[in-house]
Write an enzyme that holds these catalytic residues in place. Structure first.
Site, mmCIF file in Angstrom:
data_model
loop_
_atom_site.group_PDB
_atom_site.id
_atom_site.type_symbol
_atom_site.label_atom_id
_atom_site.label_comp_id
_atom_site.label_asym_id
_atom_site.label_seq_id
_atom_site.Cartn_x
_atom_site.Cartn_y
_atom_site.Cartn_z
ATOM 1 N N TRP A 1 0.938 -1.697 -0.012
ATOM 2 C CA TRP A 1 0.254 0.234 -0.412
ATOM 3 C C TRP A 1 0.801 1.609 0.000
ATOM 4 O O TRP A 1 1.856 1.250 0.654
ATOM 5 C CB TRP A 1 -1.035 0.364 1.388
ATOM 6 C CG TRP A 1 -1.059 0.786 1.394
ATOM 7 C CD1 TRP A 1 -2.690 1.628 0.794
ATOM 8 C CD2 TRP A 1 -1.976 1.379 2.550
ATOM 9 N NE1 TRP A 1 -3.827 2.558 0.746
ATOM 10 C CE2 TRP A 1 -3.021 2.749 2.381
ATOM 11 C CE3 TRP A 1 -1.685 1.688 4.374
ATOM 12 C CZ2 TRP A 1 -3.066 4.086 3.380
ATOM 13 C CZ3 TRP A 1 -2.138 2.547 4.610
ATOM 14 C CH2 TRP A 1 -2.849 3.452 4.534
ATOM 15 N N ASP B 1 -0.415 -4.988 9.126
ATOM 16 C CA ASP B 1 -1.373 -4.197 8.998
ATOM 17 C C ASP B 1 -2.914 -5.174 9.027
ATOM 18 O O ASP B 1 -2.222 -5.889 8.214
ATOM 19 C CB ASP B 1 -0.829 -3.411 8.111
ATOM 20 C CG ASP B 1 -1.599 -2.328 7.640
ATOM 21 O OD1 ASP B 1 -3.171 -2.497 7.907
ATOM 22 O OD2 ASP B 1 -1.561 -1.018 7.028
ATOM 23 N N LYS C 1 -13.591 -0.623 6.128
ATOM 24 C CA LYS C 1 -13.922 -1.825 5.049
ATOM 25 C C LYS C 1 -14.600 -2.873 5.764
ATOM 26 O O LYS C 1 -15.837 -2.574 5.595
ATOM 27 C CB LYS C 1 -12.199 -2.300 3.955
ATOM 28 C CG LYS C 1 -11.167 -1.830 4.485
ATOM 29 C CD LYS C 1 -11.005 -1.059 2.700
ATOM 30 C CE LYS C 1 -9.768 0.143 2.892
ATOM 31 N NZ LYS C 1 -9.577 -0.002 2.319
HETATM 32 N N1 KET Z 1 -3.931 -0.407 5.363
HETATM 33 C C1 KET Z 1 -4.241 -0.754 4.458
HETATM 34 C C2 KET Z 1 -3.159 -2.396 3.260
HETATM 35 C C3 KET Z 1 -5.334 -0.067 3.114
HETATM 36 O O1 KET Z 1 -4.688 -0.617 2.297
HETATM 37 C C4 KET Z 1 -5.426 0.468 3.434
HETATM 38 C C5 KET Z 1 -6.563 0.961 3.024
HETATM 39 C C6 KET Z 1 -4.873 0.802 5.041
HETATM 40 C C7 KET Z 1 -3.702 0.930 6.289
HETATM 41 C C8 KET Z 1 -5.632 2.635 5.594
HETATM 42 O O2 KET Z 1 -7.106 2.502 5.716
HETATM 43 P P1 KET Z 1 -8.293 3.110 6.874
HETATM 44 O O3 KET Z 1 -8.843 4.174 6.017
HETATM 45 O O4 KET Z 1 -6.710 3.963 7.273
HETATM 46 O O5 KET Z 1 -8.537 2.030 7.404
HETATM 47 N N2 KET Z 1 -6.648 1.210 1.595
HETATM 48 C C9 KET Z 1 -7.442 2.045 1.121
HETATM 49 C C10 KET Z 1 -7.407 3.745 0.939
HETATM 50 C C11 KET Z 1 -6.431 4.635 0.893
HETATM 51 O O6 KET Z 1 -5.820 4.678 0.048
HETATM 52 O O7 KET Z 1 -6.696 5.111 2.095
HETATM 53 C C12 KET Z 1 -7.022 1.720 -0.947
HETATM 54 O O8 KET Z 1 -5.464 1.192 -1.041
HETATM 55 O O9 KET Z 1 -7.055 2.016 -1.753
#
Ligand code: KET
Length: 402
Positions: free
Chosen positions: A132, A213, A249
Site C-alpha cells: 500500500w 497491518d 472496510k
Molecule cells: N492498510 C492498508 C493495507 C490499506 O490498504 C489501507 C487502505 C489502510 C491501511 C488504511 O485504511 P484506513 O481507512 O486508514 O483504515 N487502503 C485503501 C484506501 C486508501 O488508500 O486510503 C486503498 O488502498 O485503496
C-alpha cells in the site's frame, strides 16, 4: 514584502486518492472507478451495513458527546482485541496487550511508527514490495528508515516465497517487518498457512518484530476469525506482535476513522507503560480519537445478534467480490483474450493486481474513462454486474496487442 509561501510547490497527487479526484472530475456517463479500495454494491453505490444502521438507531439520542479518554473507548478496544487475538486469548486475560483506539488503520500505523521512532530509534522498518503506497509515507514522516523485502513474483503472479525467506534471513537480527495480516494490498496474494508458519519460525530465529497491518479482516475468506490466522500463528510461536486494525472496510466505516493499535508486551506492567506512551503520542497530535465510530463498533461487536448480522454482511461483501472476479475473468476469456487471467480468481481480498502496465492503465482512463491506480491494481469492490462487460472489453482492447 516577499511572500511567506512562495517556495511551496504543489504536492504530487496521491496515487490512490488522486484517482478518486480525477474520477469525480470526469463528466462521462460511462465512467468507472476501480481505484480506491472502497466497497460498492452491485449498483456501484457505497454501502452502509444493516448492522451499522441498527447500531446507529440504538445510539441515537442516548449518548453524550464528551471527549473520549486519550487512548479512546475502552469498550471498543476490548472488542477489537478479541477480534484480532481471539475471543479467549490469554494475552487479553493477562492484560499483556497495550492498545489504543486509533484514527482507523492509517492512524494506527502512524502511531506505531512514531512509537518505534521514539523508543527504538535505531531500528528500521522492512516493507514488502509492493505494498500500500501510504506505508512508505507513514514511516517516512515518522523518520524511521525504510528497507524493502521481496514479496511478489511478477512472472507467476504469486508469492515469491524463497525471495521473501531470503530477505528475512538476510535482514539484521531484531529488524522490524511490516506484514499484511491478510488480503495483501495491492497484490491479493497471501502466504499459505504453512508458509506463514515458516515465516514465523524464521522471525523467531532472527528475533524480528512483526507488525501486522490488518485493514481487510473478513475480506480474504469472508470470515474475520479465519483472516486473523497469520497473527494467531505468530502468537502461538511466542512472538511479541504489533497490530493495526481498521474498521473502514469490514464495517464500512471509512469516514468514521475507527481503528485500533495494539502491542503485545511481556507483562501487564509493561503494557501499562506502553499504553501510557501511546497516549502521550496521541495527546499533542489529535488529543483523543473520534467518538461516533467507536460507539458503532462497540455496539455491534458486543451484541451477539448484531455481531451475527455483521458476520453475515461481511461474508456477503466478500462473496460479491468473488463473483465479480469470476465474471471479469469469464468476460475476458469470451472476448478471446490471448492472455491468461487465472490470477483474477486466484488472488483474494479487494484487489486484483492485473499485471497491466502504467501505459495500459493510462489508455483505459483516456479512452474508456476507467479509473484505477497506475500499478495496474483493480479494486474488485468497484466492479458490478452492470460494468463488468464494459471493463473487460476495455481491458481486452488495451492488452490484446502485447
Ligand atoms: N492498510 C492498508 C493495507 C490499506 O490498504 C489501507 C487502505 C489502510 C491501511 C488504511 O485504511 P484506513 O481507512 O486508514 O483504515 N487502503 C485503501 C484506501 C486508501 O488508500 O486510503 C486503498 O488502498 O485503496
Amino acid at each position: 514584502m516577499a511572500s511567506w509561501f512562495g517556495h511551496v510547490e504543489p504536492a504530487p497527487k496521491d496515487p490512490i486518492l488522486g484517482v478518486t479526484e480525477a474520477f469525480l472530475a470526469d463528466p462521462s456517463p460511462d465512467k468507472v472507478n476501480v481505484g480506491v479500495g472502497a466497497y460498492r454494491d452491485d449498483n456501484g453505490q457505497p454501502v452502509v451495513l444493516e448492522c451499522v444502521r441498527e447500531a446507529e438507531r440504538r445510539i441515537a439520542g442516548s449518548m453524550n458527546m464528551e471527549y473520549l479518554p486519550m487512548g479512546g473507548s475502552v469498550k471498543m478496544i476490548d472488542e477489537s482485541l478479541k477480534l484480532a487475538y481471539g475471543e479467549d486469548s490469554d494475552f487479553i486475560k493477562d492484560k499483556r496487550i497495550a492498545a489504543v483506539q486509533a484514527l482507523s488503520g492509517t492512524g494506527a500505523c502512524r502511531l506505531f511508527a512514531d512509537f518505534q521512532k521514539r523508543f527504538l530509534p535505531d531500528t528500521q522498518i522492512y516493507i514488502p514490495t509492493p505494498t500500500w503506497a501510504n506505508h512508505h509515507n507513514i514511516w517516512r514522516d515518522a523518520h524511521v528508515p525504510q528497507r524493502t523485502f521481496t514479496y511478489y513474483h511478477p512472472e507467476s503472479r504469486g508469492l515469491d516465497f524463497s525471495g521473501l525467506m531470503d530477505d528475512i534471513k538476510n535482514a539484521p537480527d531484531g529488524s522490524f517487518f511490516l506484514l499484511h495480516a491478510c488480503a495483501h494490498n495491492p497484490t491479493g496474494v497471501d502466504p499459505s498457512e504453512e508458509q506463514w508458519r515458516e515465516i514465523s519460525h524464521q522471525f523467531k530465529v532472527k528475533k524480528h518484530f512483526p507488525f501486522f497491518d490488518m485493514a481487510y479482516q473478513g475480506f480474504a475468506s469472508g470470515d474475520p476469525e479465519r483472516d486473523a490466522k497469520a497473527i494467531h500463528i505468530f502468537l502461538e510461536d511466542g512472538h511479541q506482535v504489533g497490530c493495526a486494525q481498521s474498521y473502514a472496510k469490514n464495517l464500512g466505516l471509512y469516514g468514521q476513522r475507527a481503528g485500533c493499535l495494539s502491542v503485545l508486551c511481556d507483562d501487564e506492567m509493561q503494557a501499562v507503560a506502553v499504553k501510557s506512551q501511546l497516549q502521550q503520542l496521541a495527546r499533542p497530535m489529535y488529543s483523543n480519537p473520534p467518538l461516533h465510530g467507536a460507539l458503532i463498533v462497540s455496539t455491534i461487536l458486543s451484541d451477539p445478534e448484531l455481531k451475527t448480522l455483521w458476520l453475515k454482511e461481511v461474508k456477503g461483501m466478500a462473496d460479491r467480490i468473488i463473483g465479480m472476479r469470476k465474471a471479469l475473468k469469464e468476460n475476458l476469456e469470451e472476448l478471446g483474450s490471448p492472455l491468461s487471467w487465472e490470477h483474477i480468481t486466484n488472488q483474494i481480498g479487494m484487489f486484483c493486481y492485473s499485471g497491466m502496465t502504467p501505459e495500459q492503465v493510462d489508455r483505459l482512463t483516456k479512452e474508456f474513462h476507467i479509473y484505477m491506480t497506475r500499478n495496474g491494481r483493480i479494486s474488485m469492490a468497484g466492479v458490478t454486474t452492470g460494468n463488468v462487460a464494459y471493463l473487460a472489453n476495455a481491458i481486452h482492447e488495451v492488452t490484446k496487442s502485447n
